[in-house]
Design a protein around this motif. Structure first.
Motif, PDB file in Angstrom:
ATOM      1  N   GLY A   1       3.179   9.991  -1.693  1.00 40.90           N
ATOM      2  CA  GLY A   1       2.505   9.988  -0.406  1.00 40.90           C
ATOM      3  C   GLY A   1       3.370   9.479   0.727  1.00 40.90           C
ATOM      4  N   THR A   2       2.702   9.082   1.796  1.00 42.72           N
ATOM      5  CA  THR A   2       3.372   8.586   2.996  1.00 42.72           C
ATOM      6  C   THR A   2       2.703   7.288   3.431  1.00 42.72           C
ATOM      7  OG1 THR A   2       1.870   9.814   4.455  1.00 42.72           O
ATOM      8  CG2 THR A   2       3.903  10.932   3.769  1.00 42.72           C
ATOM      9  N   SER A   3       3.410   6.525   4.225  1.00 46.86           N
ATOM     10  CA  SER A   3       2.833   5.309   4.791  1.00 46.86           C
ATOM     11  C   SER A   3       3.290   5.173   6.236  1.00 46.86           C
ATOM     12  CB  SER A   3       3.254   4.079   3.990  1.00 46.86           C
ATOM     13  OG  SER A   3       4.603   3.723   4.282  1.00 46.86           O
ATOM     14  N   ARG A   4       2.492   4.482   7.008  1.00 43.30           N
ATOM     15  CA  ARG A   4       2.874   4.154   8.389  1.00 43.30           C
ATOM     16  C   ARG A   4       2.350   2.762   8.692  1.00 43.30           C
ATOM     17  NH1 ARG A   4      -1.737   4.721  11.393  1.00 43.30           N
ATOM     18  NH2 ARG A   4      -3.349   6.145  10.569  1.00 43.30           N
ATOM     19  N   PRO A   5       3.112   2.030   9.495  1.00 41.78           N
ATOM     20  CA  PRO A   5       2.689   0.660   9.795  1.00 41.78           C
ATOM     21  C   PRO A   5       1.415   0.635  10.626  1.00 41.78           C
ATOM     22  CG  PRO A   5       4.597   1.270  11.112  1.00 41.78           C
ATOM     23  CD  PRO A   5       4.381   2.373  10.150  1.00 41.78           C
ATOM     24  N   ALA A   6       0.588  -0.340  10.361  1.00 43.19           N
ATOM     25  CA  ALA A   6      -0.618  -0.602  11.140  1.00 43.19           C
ATOM     26  C   ALA A   6      -0.711  -2.113  11.304  1.00 43.19           C
ATOM     27  CB  ALA A   6      -1.851  -0.039  10.436  1.00 43.19           C
ATOM     28  N   SER A   7      -1.636  -2.582  12.092  1.00 38.71           N
ATOM     29  CA  SER A   7      -1.755  -4.004  12.376  1.00 38.71           C
ATOM     30  C   SER A   7      -1.911  -4.811  11.090  1.00 38.71           C
ATOM     31  CB  SER A   7      -2.964  -4.263  13.278  1.00 38.71           C
ATOM     32  OG  SER A   7      -3.116  -5.645  13.515  1.00 38.71           O
ATOM     33  N   GLY A   8      -0.884  -5.606  10.773  1.00 40.65           N
ATOM     34  CA  GLY A   8      -0.948  -6.475   9.605  1.00 40.65           C
ATOM     35  C   GLY A   8      -0.830  -5.775   8.277  1.00 40.65           C
ATOM     36  N   GLY A   9      -0.347  -4.539   8.261  1.00 40.44           N
ATOM     37  CA  GLY A   9      -0.223  -3.832   6.998  1.00 40.44           C
ATOM     38  C   GLY A   9       0.271  -2.421   7.171  1.00 40.44           C
TER      39      GLY A   9
ATOM     40  N   SER B   1      -6.208   5.209 -17.277  1.00 41.85           N
ATOM     41  CA  SER B   1      -7.284   4.202 -17.215  1.00 41.85           C
ATOM     42  C   SER B   1      -7.993   4.166 -15.873  1.00 41.85           C
ATOM     43  CB  SER B   1      -6.772   2.802 -17.593  1.00 41.85           C
ATOM     44  OG  SER B   1      -6.003   2.214 -16.568  1.00 41.85           O
ATOM     45  N   CYS B   2      -7.753   5.145 -15.008  1.00 37.75           N
ATOM     46  CA  CYS B   2      -8.398   5.117 -13.683  1.00 37.75           C
ATOM     47  C   CYS B   2      -9.916   5.246 -13.787  1.00 37.75           C
ATOM     48  CB  CYS B   2      -7.824   6.202 -12.774  1.00 37.75           C
ATOM     49  SG  CYS B   2      -8.175   7.907 -13.283  1.00 37.75           S
ATOM     50  N   LEU B   3     -10.414   5.837 -14.878  1.00 40.28           N
ATOM     51  CA  LEU B   3     -11.857   6.014 -15.027  1.00 40.28           C
ATOM     52  C   LEU B   3     -12.573   4.709 -15.347  1.00 40.28           C
ATOM     53  CD1 LEU B   3     -11.859   9.338 -17.091  1.00 40.28           C
ATOM     54  CD2 LEU B   3     -12.258   9.069 -14.636  1.00 40.28           C
ATOM     55  N   HIS B   4     -11.805   3.666 -15.661  1.00 37.57           N
ATOM     56  CA  HIS B   4     -12.401   2.384 -16.038  1.00 37.57           C
ATOM     57  C   HIS B   4     -11.917   1.247 -15.140  1.00 37.57           C
ATOM     58  CE1 HIS B   4     -13.615   4.500 -19.688  1.00 37.57           C
ATOM     59  NE2 HIS B   4     -12.364   4.912 -19.791  1.00 37.57           N
ATOM     60  N   ALA B   5     -11.304   1.590 -14.013  1.00 32.99           N
ATOM     61  CA  ALA B   5     -10.667   0.589 -13.161  1.00 32.99           C
ATOM     62  C   ALA B   5     -11.449   0.333 -11.885  1.00 32.99           C
ATOM     63  CB  ALA B   5      -9.239   1.030 -12.822  1.00 32.99           C
ATOM     64  N   GLN B   6     -11.313  -0.884 -11.391  1.00 31.47           N
ATOM     65  CA  GLN B   6     -11.868  -1.246 -10.090  1.00 31.47           C
ATOM     66  C   GLN B   6     -10.790  -1.303  -9.000  1.00 31.47           C
ATOM     67  OE1 GLN B   6     -12.671  -3.809 -12.809  1.00 31.47           O
ATOM     68  NE2 GLN B   6     -14.076  -2.157 -13.388  1.00 31.47           N
ATOM     69  N   TRP B   7      -9.529  -1.333  -9.445  1.00 34.84           N
ATOM     70  CA  TRP B   7      -8.397  -1.406  -8.522  1.00 34.84           C
ATOM     71  C   TRP B   7      -7.317  -0.422  -8.973  1.00 34.84           C
ATOM     72  CZ3 TRP B   7      -8.275  -4.792  -4.283  1.00 34.84           C
ATOM     73  CH2 TRP B   7      -9.281  -5.758  -4.246  1.00 34.84           C
ATOM     74  N   ALA B   8      -6.443  -0.063  -8.042  1.00 36.32           N
ATOM     75  CA  ALA B   8      -5.297   0.796  -8.360  1.00 36.32           C
ATOM     76  C   ALA B   8      -4.047   0.252  -7.698  1.00 36.32           C
ATOM     77  CB  ALA B   8      -5.547   2.227  -7.902  1.00 36.32           C
ATOM     78  N   LEU B   9      -2.949   0.330  -8.406  1.00 40.26           N
ATOM     79  CA  LEU B   9      -1.631  -0.032  -7.877  1.00 40.26           C
ATOM     80  C   LEU B   9      -0.862   1.266  -7.677  1.00 40.26           C
ATOM     81  CD1 LEU B   9      -1.272  -2.872 -10.437  1.00 40.26           C
ATOM     82  CD2 LEU B   9      -0.921  -3.292  -8.009  1.00 40.26           C
ATOM     83  N   LEU B  10      -0.476   1.535  -6.433  1.00 39.62           N
ATOM     84  CA  LEU B  10       0.142   2.815  -6.092  1.00 39.62           C
ATOM     85  C   LEU B  10       1.524   2.618  -5.494  1.00 39.62           C
ATOM     86  CD1 LEU B  10      -2.968   4.540  -4.437  1.00 39.62           C
ATOM     87  CD2 LEU B  10      -2.215   4.677  -6.820  1.00 39.62           C
ATOM     88  N   GLY B  11       2.526   3.254  -6.111  1.00 38.49           N
ATOM     89  CA  GLY B  11       3.860   3.221  -5.547  1.00 38.49           C
ATOM     90  C   GLY B  11       3.888   3.959  -4.228  1.00 38.49           C
ATOM     91  N   THR B  12       4.474   3.339  -3.219  1.00 36.82           N
ATOM     92  CA  THR B  12       4.475   3.959  -1.898  1.00 36.82           C
ATOM     93  C   THR B  12       5.714   3.569  -1.117  1.00 36.82           C
ATOM     94  OG1 THR B  12       3.214   4.167   0.172  1.00 36.82           O
ATOM     95  CG2 THR B  12       3.173   2.023  -0.895  1.00 36.82           C
ATOM     96  N   PRO B  13       6.238   4.473  -0.316  1.00 41.21           N
ATOM     97  CA  PRO B  13       7.323   4.070   0.574  1.00 41.21           C
ATOM     98  C   PRO B  13       6.776   3.163   1.672  1.00 41.21           C
ATOM     99  CG  PRO B  13       6.639   6.311   1.051  1.00 41.21           C
ATOM    100  CD  PRO B  13       5.886   5.896  -0.167  1.00 41.21           C
ATOM    101  N   VAL B  14       7.564   2.199   2.067  1.00 38.20           N
ATOM    102  CA  VAL B  14       7.200   1.336   3.191  1.00 38.20           C
ATOM    103  C   VAL B  14       8.115   1.711   4.346  1.00 38.20           C
ATOM    104  CG1 VAL B  14       7.016  -1.033   4.032  1.00 38.20           C
ATOM    105  CG2 VAL B  14       6.457  -0.505   1.645  1.00 38.20           C
ATOM    106  N   THR B  15       7.523   2.200   5.414  1.00 43.60           N
ATOM    107  CA  THR B  15       8.313   2.736   6.524  1.00 43.60           C
ATOM    108  C   THR B  15       8.073   1.964   7.812  1.00 43.60           C
ATOM    109  OG1 THR B  15       6.562   4.319   7.011  1.00 43.60           O
ATOM    110  CG2 THR B  15       8.313   5.051   5.544  1.00 43.60           C
ATOM    111  N   GLY B  16       9.004   2.123   8.740  1.00 37.88           N
ATOM    112  CA  GLY B  16       8.899   1.488  10.039  1.00 37.88           C
ATOM    113  C   GLY B  16       8.156   2.358  11.033  1.00 37.88           C
TER     114      GLY B  16
END
Length: 394
Positions: A122-130, A142-157
């Motif tokens: 995916g993509t990311s863009r900065p927003a206020s505080g995140g 295990s996504c069918l049994h999860a309450q949270w997800a950890l997703l690899g993402t680029p962090v961009t300016g």
């Protein structure tokens, strides 16, 4: 409770569930999700809290304990063991974040479950505080049994320039699941695709993967050795444990069949167990499984010992863990191949659980992190002192 006692207790709890997992294995595969009865039993046994900090009521056990439990569960059901293992490694990952983030997940529910896709998507863009992320992340076991997800993402300016590689922690309620996991094996893992559309992630819920690869974690609890464990060695080694369990399940199934007096077709052997060819093949399969276990547990002990000492794990040792992990997977697959030869064409009858074990192991064994050729190349480079590596994931 001592570390060894805790490990034995958790492994015993896993062993007690093997019968249930075996009874539900066909249902798990047919439904393409782990049976809810399994999930409930695992939760009640505390096996989703193996790597949760003791501060939140977790077991905060060693990496070796996690692998031993995972291998035990693999004797019952590959998909269930795989998902349980990944839920636990996700709990370990969350415990690397700042305390604020950990509390958001575990303070009210130490058994909270998460799934993960580490590959940047995916993509990311900065927003206020995140940051705000958008994209698709396949293979979210295990996504069918999860309450949270950890997703690899680029962090961009602000201008889209790459700043870092991150791991964003997202509530599952802010994501959608696309039904994309249609496979020959490990069907019950429900490893579907997660989709995010303009989801805001506060900065304290974005872990720097770049720094994590160097052993730099933002958790304030630096005295907790489990959360000093080397990043990639943990993520790689846990993948082999369910597969070791599958190989052990195959050996048990074939041994049981031989004990019942099965013959060898088109020979004079009325009992296959009396044939020297059977005896030699069973011995070889058992030895390969033992070899897999020895390599995998050496890797676990290496990870745990460096973490307890509070020292960063050297590159050569990290590369050897990748090699040990790949070796464990390869030897498990080789053992099962021999066992199929012993058991014959009947192994592939739909009613025979051996064919499901085979499909699960052959599917799981192709995970990129356990690729034997890649592991061999990076370990060989490390042994030869070649600084330029083929991946940062060591």
């Amino acid at each position: 409770m001592t570390t060894s006692t805790r490990s034995q207790t958790l492994t015993e709890r896993a062993a007690a569930l093997v019968g249930l997992l075996r009874r539900n294995a066909a249902k798990t595969e047919d439904d393409r999700r782990v049976a809810e009865e399994n999930i409930q039993a695992l939760a009640e046994a505390g096996l989703f809290r193996i790597t949760v900090p003791a501060r939140f009521g977790g077991h905060q056990a060693s990496v070796r304990t996690l692998l031993e439990v995972s291998a035990e569960l693999g004797r019952g059901c590959g998909s269930t063991a795989w998902n349980t293992t990944l839920i636990n490694v996700c709990a370990w990952l969350i415990s690397l974040y700042p305390e604020r983030t950990q509390r958001e997940v575990f303070a009210t529910d130490p058994g909270a479950r998460a799934c993960a896709v580490l590959t940047p998507g995916g993509t990311s863009r900065p927003a206020s505080g995140g940051h705000v992320i958008t994209g698709r992340w396949p293979f979210a076991s295990s996504c069918l049994h999860a309450q949270w997800a950890l997703l690899g993402t680029p962090v961009t300016g602000a201008s889209g320039e790459p700043l870092d590689r991150g791991l964003a922690l997202v509530p599952m309620e802010e994501l959608t699941i696309e039904d994309t996991w249609h496979t020959a094996g490990m069907r019950g893992t429900g490893s579907h695709t997660l989709v995010a559309e303009e989801v805001y992630i506060p900065a304290h819920r974005i872990l720097s993967v770049t720094r994590a690869l160097q052993g730099e974690y933002p958790t304030e609890f630096t005295d907790e050795s489990l959360y000093r464990s080397a990043f990639v060695p943990v993520l790689a080694s846990i993948l082999a444990a369910p597969q070791l369990g599958l190989a052990r399940a195959g050996l048990e199934l074939v041994m049981t069949s031989l004990a019942k007096g099965r013959a060898i077709s088109h020979t004079f052997y009325e009992q296959a167990r009396e044939a020297s060819s059977t005896q030699m093949q069973i011995a070889e399969a058992a030895q390969l499984i033992d070899t897999a276990a020895l390599h995998l547990m050496r890797a676990a002990d290496d990870i745990d010992n460096w973490a307890v000492r509070g020292l960063p794990m050297p590159l050569l040792d990290r590369a050897r863990v990748r090699m040990d992990t790949a070796t464990a997977v390869r030897r498990s697959r080789e053992a099962l191949d021999i066992l199929l030869n012993v058991h014959g064409a009947g192994s592939f009858a739909e009613a025979n659980p051996l064919q499901r074990i085979w499909r699960d192991l052959e599917t799981a064994g192709r995970h990129a992190m356990t690729n034997p050729a890649i592991a061999g190349e990076l370990y060989g480079r490390a042994l030869l002192g070649i600084e330029e590596q083929i991946t940062p994931l060591i």
